[in-house]
Design an enzyme around this catalytic site. Structure first.
Site, PDB file in Angstrom:
ATOM      1  N   ASP A  31      64.636  -2.408  48.744  1.00  0.00           N
ATOM      2  CA  ASP A  31      65.640  -1.932  47.801  1.00  0.00           C
ATOM      3  C   ASP A  31      66.009  -0.454  48.014  1.00  0.00           C
ATOM      4  O   ASP A  31      67.174  -0.080  48.047  1.00  0.00           O
ATOM      5  CB  ASP A  31      65.034  -2.127  46.407  1.00  0.00           C
ATOM      6  CG  ASP A  31      66.079  -2.131  45.344  1.00  0.00           C
ATOM      7  OD1 ASP A  31      66.960  -2.998  45.415  1.00  0.00           O
ATOM      8  OD2 ASP A  31      66.023  -1.254  44.466  1.00  0.00           O
ATOM      9  N   LYS A 197      68.611  16.883  43.562  1.00  0.00           N
ATOM     10  CA  LYS A 197      69.919  16.902  42.898  1.00  0.00           C
ATOM     11  C   LYS A 197      70.366  18.354  42.680  1.00  0.00           C
ATOM     12  O   LYS A 197      69.566  19.185  42.243  1.00  0.00           O
ATOM     13  CB  LYS A 197      69.852  16.168  41.551  1.00  0.00           C
ATOM     14  CG  LYS A 197      69.626  14.661  41.699  1.00  0.00           C
ATOM     15  CD  LYS A 197      69.548  13.997  40.337  1.00  0.00           C
ATOM     16  CE  LYS A 197      69.110  12.557  40.441  1.00  0.00           C
ATOM     17  NZ  LYS A 197      70.188  11.588  40.553  1.00  0.00           N
ATOM     18  N   HIS A 255      59.878  12.091  37.548  1.00  0.00           N
ATOM     19  CA  HIS A 255      61.146  12.787  37.292  1.00  0.00           C
ATOM     20  C   HIS A 255      61.066  13.646  36.029  1.00  0.00           C
ATOM     21  O   HIS A 255      61.469  14.797  36.022  1.00  0.00           O
ATOM     22  CB  HIS A 255      62.309  11.796  37.113  1.00  0.00           C
ATOM     23  CG  HIS A 255      62.509  10.871  38.277  1.00  0.00           C
ATOM     24  ND1 HIS A 255      62.219  11.220  39.571  1.00  0.00           N
ATOM     25  CD2 HIS A 255      62.989   9.604  38.340  1.00  0.00           C
ATOM     26  CE1 HIS A 255      62.517  10.206  40.377  1.00  0.00           C
ATOM     27  NE2 HIS A 255      62.975   9.206  39.656  1.00  0.00           N
TER      28      HIS A 255
HETATM   29  C1  BG6 Z   1      64.079   5.867  40.519  1.00  0.00           C
HETATM   30  C2  BG6 Z   1      63.520   4.798  39.612  1.00  0.00           C
HETATM   31  O1  BG6 Z   1      63.083   6.786  40.864  1.00  0.00           O
HETATM   32  O2  BG6 Z   1      65.122   6.553  39.841  1.00  0.00           O
HETATM   33  C3  BG6 Z   1      64.612   3.850  39.167  1.00  0.00           C
HETATM   34  O3  BG6 Z   1      62.521   4.069  40.306  1.00  0.00           O
HETATM   35  C4  BG6 Z   1      65.765   4.603  38.562  1.00  0.00           C
HETATM   36  O4  BG6 Z   1      64.100   2.912  38.219  1.00  0.00           O
HETATM   37  C5  BG6 Z   1      66.209   5.726  39.489  1.00  0.00           C
HETATM   38  O5  BG6 Z   1      66.823   3.691  38.358  1.00  0.00           O
HETATM   39  C6  BG6 Z   1      67.220   6.606  38.803  1.00  0.00           C
HETATM   40  O6  BG6 Z   1      67.741   7.504  39.734  1.00  0.00           O
HETATM   41  P1  BG6 Z   1      69.136   8.201  39.484  1.00  0.00           P
HETATM   42  O7  BG6 Z   1      69.264   9.178  40.598  1.00  0.00           O
HETATM   43  O8  BG6 Z   1      70.158   7.124  39.507  1.00  0.00           O
HETATM   44  O9  BG6 Z   1      69.003   8.843  38.129  1.00  0.00           O
END
Ligand code: BG6
Length: 501
Positions: A31, A197, A255
């Site tokens: 994925d 980011k 995150h």
């Molecule tokens: C990933 C998670 O680290 O970050 C996902 O495993 C999530 O579940 C994704 O959807 C979100 O990333 P972004 O950059 O779209 O906020």
């Protein structure tokens, strides 16, 4: 009111005149590769940032011919590109070679060895291993990597590890130990794509590059901080992974902790990787472990039920593919954290994250204290706190709300916003994965986590995960398309505050 950015000096272009690399992606058909890595590699290729001589070996479990893999690359680069259909250049596709193998068997690594050994001048390449795989496969893959001898020729190596790094403190410590048997700490790139980011990096530039805010950045002037990482998508095809991770291990441990650290950390002595990482670790250390009583009052775990997103019906979490019908996995979390240091004592950090929420929204809100109000008589009821909002998604903006006098005879305050929007700069910006790949190729570790940081983040998370595992806690439902369980709203309301959105 709009803030125009005047560029008085040209920003450095992203020059990466580096040695060619052989990137070996474990999980090349997974994925993450499909959605993020392959499109990022293509964009770097288009920007001329991949050395022409570089190669990409994709290693995966499924039997695929070279042409089938190239088609997969084509499909996903196209699917994830913004705008109209693109024709992918053969030169890019020719960089790929697909090798089939299992993470538990050694034949796979023999294939890699044999393939690379055929290269002339192997020592001119750096070998970058990318583990785009779930954490439970890491140990096996490291065993494979350890066997790679490249026919006894010396080679420069690096490894990129995806999050979550381990599944708790113990496994993360073990994984670090396994890694250290093969790699030096400065060869290990533990990725958290949030750090790549632009607006996330801008938090530090904003704080330490503008003398008007940093003096206010403390408990004397700031009332509280809110951080939201909301997604409207569900778990898509990742049921197997998500059942084990849940929101706590998928978002909060990594995150969210990184965002907290960037807002709260002290100024580093310089912008070197270790100076920044030192300051982040200090912040993690100030978050003490919490009692069950505290967690029951101040933490909320929820799971989405069926509902509507953008007017379309969506199913409940328990009806998703590869999810247990009685699953107790949390897809939403909100909670109140405290940073126990001189700067932040008494300033709550409210955080929330979840799937199938009302909209995709990632933002950090710094809410300042309301000034003494008597000056404005009755109108003071309409006075709002100044809010500084770092919006990371869907738009990359920074905005500041301030109170102005509404024109007229009354003393009537009126909130207005000053906005800075990245897209208005019209500069070529790159995505988080592109930035992090470039940094790894260049050898810049600033935006990657260090071993002690990872272990500290797990030290904070473990008791929270255990609390929800052991107690017969109330996993709260919320309808898809909402902002999570009602208790999340109450969490702030009982402190006389509310979520900005
Ligand atoms: C990933 C998670 O680290 O970050 C996902 O495993 C999530 O579940 C994704 O959807 C979100 O990333 P972004 O950059 O779209 O906020």
């Amino acid at each position: 009111m709009n803030l125009e950015m005047k560029i008085s000096c040209e920003p450095d272009s992203i020059e990466i005149n580096i040695q060619p690399f052989i990137l070996i992606i474990f999980g090349g058909g997974g994925d993450l590769s499909k959605k993020k890595l392959l499109p990022a590699l293509y964009n770097l290729f288009k920007l001329n940032k991949l050395n022409n001589e570089s190669h990409i070996i994709s290693y995966g479990r499924k039997p695929r011919t070279q042409d089938e893999y190239k088609n997969l690359v084509r499909t996903y680069v196209d699917k994830n590109s913004t705008g109209k259909k693109i024709i992918i250049e053969e030169d890019f596709l020719d960089k790929f070679i697909y090798l089939r193998g299992d993470s538990e068997k050694l034949e796979g690594i023999d294939k890699i060895n044999k393939y690379i050994c055929n290269f002339k001048n192997i020592n001119k390449y750096q070998i970058i291993f990318y583990l785009a795989t779930p954490p439970n496969l890491a140990k096996n893959i490291l065993n494979l990597i350890q066997r790679l001898d490249l026919c006894d020729k010396p080679f420069k190596k690096k490894i990129i590890m995806e999050k979550p790094f381990g599944i708790d403190t113990e496994s993360a410590t073990k994984l670090n130990k396994n890694l250290n048997e093969i790699f030096e700490e400065d060869e290990i790139y533990r990725i958290d794509h949030y750090l790549g980011k632009e607006t996330v990096q801008n938090i530090l530039f904003f704080r330490f590059g503008n003398s008007i805010f940093e003096p206010l950045w403390n408990r004397s002037f700031i009332d509280h901080i809110q951080i939201t990482v909301a997604e409207n998508i569900g778990i898509e095809s990742r049921g197997n992974f998500y059942e084990k991770a849940g929101v706590l291990k998928d978002i909060i441990q990594n995150h969210m902790m990184q965002l907290i650290a960037l807002v709260a950390m002290e100024p580093p002595t310089n912008f070197n990787a270790n100076s920044i990482r030192d300051e982040k670790v200090k912040i993690f250390k100030t978050i003490s472990n919490m009692t069950d009583e505290y967690m029951s009052e101040n933490f909320v775990l929820g799971q989405y039920k069926a509902g509507k997103i953008n007017n379309k019906d969506v199913i409940s979490y328990q009806d998703e593919k590869n999810v247990d019908k009685n699953s107790k996995t949390g897809t939403f979390f909100s909670g109140k954290f405290h940073i126990d240091n001189w700067r932040w004592a008494g300033v709550p950090f409210y955080v929330r994250a979840g799937k199938r929420l009302n909209q995709k929204l990632t933002e950090i809100v710094v809410t300042f204290k309301i000034p003494p109000l008597k000056l404005f008589g009755n109108a003071c009821r309409d006075m709002l706190a100044n809010e500084l909002v770092f919006s990371i998604q869907p738009e990359e903006t920074i905005s500041l709300s301030i109170n102005m006098k509404y024109p007229g005879v009354e003393n009537y305050p009126h909130p207005v916003e000053m906005n800075f929007n990245y897209s208005k700069l019209k500069l070529v910006s790159i995505t988080a994965y592109e930035r992090l790949l470039i940094d790894c190729i260049k050898g810049d570790l600033t935006l990657f986590s260090r071993q002690d940081g990872i272990e500290e983040m797990w030290r904070i998370l473990d008791p929270i995960v255990n609390y929800f595992d052991k107690t017969n806690f109330n996993l709260l439902d919320y309808p898809a398309g909402s902002w999570g369980p009602e208790k999340s709203k109450l969490l702030l309301e009982k402190d006389n505050r509310k979520w900005r959105v």
